[in-house]
Design a protein around this motif. Structure first.
Motif, PDB file in Angstrom:
ATOM      1  N   LEU A 114     -29.716  -1.182  37.766  1.00 11.46           N
ATOM      2  CA  LEU A 114     -29.487  -1.136  39.208  1.00 11.46           C
ATOM      3  C   LEU A 114     -29.890  -2.446  39.870  1.00 11.46           C
ATOM      4  O   LEU A 114     -30.038  -2.510  41.090  1.00 11.46           O
ATOM      5  N   GLY A 115     -30.073  -3.479  39.076  1.00 10.09           N
ATOM      6  CA  GLY A 115     -30.456  -4.765  39.627  1.00 10.09           C
ATOM      7  C   GLY A 115     -31.949  -4.854  39.900  1.00 10.09           C
ATOM      8  O   GLY A 115     -32.732  -3.967  39.558  1.00 10.09           O
ATOM      9  N   HIS A 116     -32.337  -5.942  40.546  1.00  7.09           N
ATOM     10  CA  HIS A 116     -33.747  -6.234  40.799  1.00  7.09           C
ATOM     11  C   HIS A 116     -34.176  -5.734  42.173  1.00  7.09           C
ATOM     12  O   HIS A 116     -33.418  -5.810  43.142  1.00  7.09           O
ATOM     13  N   ALA A 117     -35.402  -5.230  42.235  1.00  6.82           N
ATOM     14  CA  ALA A 117     -36.001  -4.776  43.503  1.00  6.82           C
ATOM     15  C   ALA A 117     -35.095  -3.786  44.221  1.00  6.82           C
ATOM     16  O   ALA A 117     -34.938  -3.838  45.448  1.00  6.82           O
ATOM     17  N   HIS A 118     -34.504  -2.876  43.468  1.00  6.86           N
ATOM     18  CA  HIS A 118     -33.656  -1.867  44.094  1.00  6.86           C
ATOM     19  C   HIS A 118     -34.506  -1.055  45.069  1.00  6.86           C
ATOM     20  O   HIS A 118     -35.582  -0.556  44.702  1.00  6.86           O
ATOM     21  N   PRO A 119     -34.085  -0.892  46.310  1.00  5.65           N
ATOM     22  CA  PRO A 119     -34.970  -0.286  47.317  1.00  5.65           C
ATOM     23  C   PRO A 119     -35.437   1.115  46.979  1.00  5.65           C
ATOM     24  O   PRO A 119     -36.612   1.447  47.199  1.00  5.65           O
ATOM     25  N   ALA A 120     -34.570   1.961  46.432  1.00  3.28           N
ATOM     26  CA  ALA A 120     -34.977   3.325  46.117  1.00  3.28           C
ATOM     27  C   ALA A 120     -35.970   3.349  44.964  1.00  3.28           C
ATOM     28  O   ALA A 120     -36.958   4.101  44.987  1.00  3.28           O
ATOM     29  N   VAL A 121     -35.731   2.526  43.955  1.00  2.00           N
ATOM     30  CA  VAL A 121     -36.636   2.471  42.806  1.00  2.00           C
ATOM     31  C   VAL A 121     -37.979   1.878  43.217  1.00  2.00           C
ATOM     32  O   VAL A 121     -39.053   2.394  42.861  1.00  2.00           O
ATOM     33  N   THR A 122     -37.938   0.800  43.991  1.00  2.00           N
ATOM     34  CA  THR A 122     -39.172   0.159  44.431  1.00  2.00           C
ATOM     35  C   THR A 122     -40.001   1.101  45.295  1.00  2.00           C
ATOM     36  O   THR A 122     -41.232   1.187  45.143  1.00  2.00           O
ATOM     37  N   ALA A 123     -39.358   1.834  46.193  1.00  3.06           N
ATOM     38  CA  ALA A 123     -40.078   2.782  47.043  1.00  3.06           C
ATOM     39  C   ALA A 123     -40.721   3.882  46.203  1.00  3.06           C
ATOM     40  O   ALA A 123     -41.871   4.290  46.464  1.00  3.06           O
ATOM     41  N   ALA A 124     -40.009   4.363  45.201  1.00  3.53           N
ATOM     42  CA  ALA A 124     -40.562   5.413  44.341  1.00  3.53           C
ATOM     43  C   ALA A 124     -41.771   4.915  43.564  1.00  3.53           C
ATOM     44  O   ALA A 124     -42.769   5.638  43.409  1.00  3.53           O
ATOM     45  N   ALA A 182     -44.770   4.613  46.043  1.00  3.11           N
ATOM     46  CA  ALA A 182     -45.295   5.919  46.438  1.00  3.11           C
ATOM     47  C   ALA A 182     -46.089   6.566  45.307  1.00  3.11           C
ATOM     48  O   ALA A 182     -47.173   7.124  45.532  1.00  3.11           O
ATOM     49  N   GLN A 183     -45.569   6.467  44.083  1.00  4.01           N
ATOM     50  CA  GLN A 183     -46.266   7.087  42.962  1.00  4.01           C
ATOM     51  C   GLN A 183     -47.542   6.328  42.604  1.00  4.01           C
ATOM     52  O   GLN A 183     -48.554   6.939  42.238  1.00  4.01           O
ATOM     53  N   ALA A 184     -47.521   5.000  42.729  1.00  2.65           N
ATOM     54  CA  ALA A 184     -48.721   4.206  42.424  1.00  2.65           C
ATOM     55  C   ALA A 184     -49.878   4.565  43.346  1.00  2.65           C
ATOM     56  O   ALA A 184     -51.046   4.494  42.948  1.00  2.65           O
ATOM     57  N   ASP A 185     -49.573   4.975  44.565  1.00  3.88           N
ATOM     58  CA  ASP A 185     -50.626   5.394  45.489  1.00  3.88           C
ATOM     59  C   ASP A 185     -51.140   6.796  45.185  1.00  3.88           C
ATOM     60  O   ASP A 185     -52.210   7.179  45.671  1.00  3.88           O
ATOM     61  N   ARG A 186     -50.386   7.526  44.371  1.00  2.00           N
ATOM     62  CA  ARG A 186     -50.741   8.931  44.130  1.00  2.00           C
ATOM     63  C   ARG A 186     -51.397   9.138  42.760  1.00  2.00           C
ATOM     64  O   ARG A 186     -52.453   9.756  42.644  1.00  2.00           O
ATOM     65  N   LEU A 187     -50.747   8.611  41.696  1.00  2.00           N
ATOM     66  CA  LEU A 187     -51.255   8.780  40.332  1.00  2.00           C
ATOM     67  C   LEU A 187     -50.569   7.770  39.425  1.00  2.00           C
ATOM     68  O   LEU A 187     -49.339   7.733  39.376  1.00  2.00           O
ATOM     69  N   ASN A 215     -45.363   8.102  31.492  1.00  2.00           N
ATOM     70  CA  ASN A 215     -46.229   7.610  32.558  1.00  2.00           C
ATOM     71  C   ASN A 215     -45.632   7.989  33.914  1.00  2.00           C
ATOM     72  O   ASN A 215     -44.435   7.803  34.147  1.00  2.00           O
ATOM     73  N   PRO A 216     -46.430   8.516  34.841  1.00  2.00           N
ATOM     74  CA  PRO A 216     -45.859   9.031  36.091  1.00  2.00           C
ATOM     75  C   PRO A 216     -45.172   7.971  36.958  1.00  2.00           C
ATOM     76  O   PRO A 216     -44.198   8.291  37.650  1.00  2.00           O
ATOM     77  N   VAL A 217     -45.641   6.717  36.918  1.00  2.00           N
ATOM     78  CA  VAL A 217     -44.965   5.683  37.701  1.00  2.00           C
ATOM     79  C   VAL A 217     -43.598   5.373  37.103  1.00  2.00           C
ATOM     80  O   VAL A 217     -42.598   5.248  37.821  1.00  2.00           O
TER      81      VAL A 217
END
Length: 436
Positions: A56-66, A69-74, A307-309
């Motif tokens: 999906l290319g680099h820094a895809h917004p949906a992937v980056t957002a996910a 969000a997950q890095a802040d959680r677990l 891994n959850p991320v």
């Protein structure tokens, strides 16, 4: 030594391992969309994708957002102590893309690990020792995966003894070995496979047959559908598991979600990696549930697998593919790419063959179109010239003479046109240094 921050190759010379092979010695800064930027700020249309990883290319917004969000959680893996939401959700979504009865997913970290696990599963479940793979295949770098790999001799030299009871059969490479006759390639290679099981290893001792639906490192060579159906028939007849390596071919790469769909077959085991998490380490083994139940609890494991991320990123990949119709996009853009490359081939007899489904296209370069003598030197020069012009493509094949095209699966029609213009310019202006 130049230690300027932008010259990463010079900085790496002292402490970075020299073992990794590289197509380029360029220093990369960042990626945005389908462009990779070097440390001098120049952009390149990235049709290499880290070898089909950043689909999906680099820094895809949906992937980056996910990921954020997950890095802040677990972040840490939880498989050994229970469950977390991302791996469970991912297995639900991934299973839904696969045909019945494939419904059970084992999460790991890399393509090589998926192959290793699949080989272990096959031997333990069937109680048989034999594995049949195909000449020219690439399945990974770990010892088991190396044992079923023969795309490059250097991947095997010095590691013997490799995994025992592995047998290599001929792959139906129609252009290179059978004068473009797929029917003859299929007939001859199935006959050789039958002879192998009649003279060398009995079918009752074969646990699995392992194949890439399109050989990757081996030269972007599609297996004819009739050949894959022939393998399925033989596996059904003899109680052999059919393992399909979809590490590079999966995730719409060939214009279908899974490359085996082109042949109308259902494997017993599917190995998945590369594009699954758009660059984060993740892989999977997919089978019908009964096979993994027979494999047995704790028969295999992975500390970091699932891994959850990585799984959060993988969920975003599948959701984006569905929302944006990217399987259909890969098929449509692939047809445009093939048509453009066919036009270039009609004008340049250094192009011996253009092949491959969807956005997995190989351009075989030759010195002579009649003899089909491979021209690896031209292919190497073309990679360098394309990069100089702002296009990143890679090579493959035993003679390194096949230029492989693996654009992002969300590539646009305009980017296909741009890439063809750059490739055509490279063909017109390339300079080849010939060895004596």
């Amino acid at each position: 030594m130049d230690t300027h921050p932008g010259n990463l190759a010079a900085r790496a010379a002292e402490h970075f391992s020299p073992v990794i092979g590289r197509y380029f010695e360029r220093s990369w800064s960042h990626g945005i969309g389908h462009r990779l930027f070097d440390t001098d700020g120049r952009s390149y249309l990235d049709f290499a994708n880290g070898i089909a990883v950043t689909a999906l290319g680099h820094a895809h917004p949906a992937v980056t957002a996910a990921i954020h969000a997950q890095a802040d959680r677990l972040i840490g893996p939880t498989a050994a102590v229970g469950y977390s939401e991302p791996p469970v959700h991912l297995t639900e979504l991934l299973a839904a893309t696969l045909p019945d009865p494939i419904d059970t997913i084992f999460l790991l970290n890399s393509g090589s690990e998926a192959i290793e696990g699949a080989l272990k599963l096959a031997r333990r479940v069937t109680g048989r020792p034999g594995i049949i793979a195909f000449r020219g295949a690439f399945h990974g770098r770990t010892i088991g995966a190396t044992s079923v790999t023969s795309s490059n001799l250097n991947y095997r030299v010095g590691y013997e003894p490799l995994l025992p009871n592995v047998y290599l059969a001929p792959f139906p490479a129609a252009y290179r070995d059978f004068g473009d006759d797929e029917a003859e390639a299929t007939r001859a290679c199935l006959a050789e496979l039958d002879a192998l099981m009649a003279t060398t290893i009995p079918s009752g001792s074969v646990a699995a047959i392992l194949i890439e639906p399109v050989q990757g490192e081996g030269g972007f060579i599609p297996a004819p559908g009739a050949f894959l159906r022939g393998l399925r028939d033989r596996c059904d007849t003899h109680g052999i598991l059919l393992i399909v390596d979809e590490v590079q071919t999966g995730y719409a790469r060939t214009g279908r979600m899974w490359a085996f769909e082109h042949a109308g077959i259902i494997p017993d085991v599917v190995c998945i990696a590369k594009a699954i998490a758009n660059g984060l380490p993740l892989s999977a083994i997919a089978t019908r549930r009964e096979l993994q139940e027979r494999w047995g609890k704790s028969a295999h494991g992975s500390t970091y697998g699932g891994n959850p991320v990585s799984c959060a990123a993988a969920i975003a990949v599948l959701q984006t593919m569905e929302a944006e119709g990217l399987v259909a996009n890969a098929a449509a853009r692939g047809a445009e790419l093939r048509a453009g490359l066919d036009r270039l081939a009609a004008e340049d007899d250094r192009i011996g063959d253009v092949r491959g489904p969807g956005l997995m296209v190989g351009v075989e370069l030759v010195r002579d179109r009649e003899t089909r003598e491979a021209d690896g030197e031209l292919a190497t020069a073309m990679l360098a010239r394309c990069a100089d012009l702002g296009l990143l493509v890679l090579t493959c094949g035993p003679a390194h003479n096949v230029v492989r095209w693996i654009p992002p699966i969300d590539v646009s029609a305009a980017e296909i046109v741009e890439s063809l213009e750059l490739f055509g310019e490279a063909l017109r202006t390339v300079e080849v240094e010939r060895t004596a």
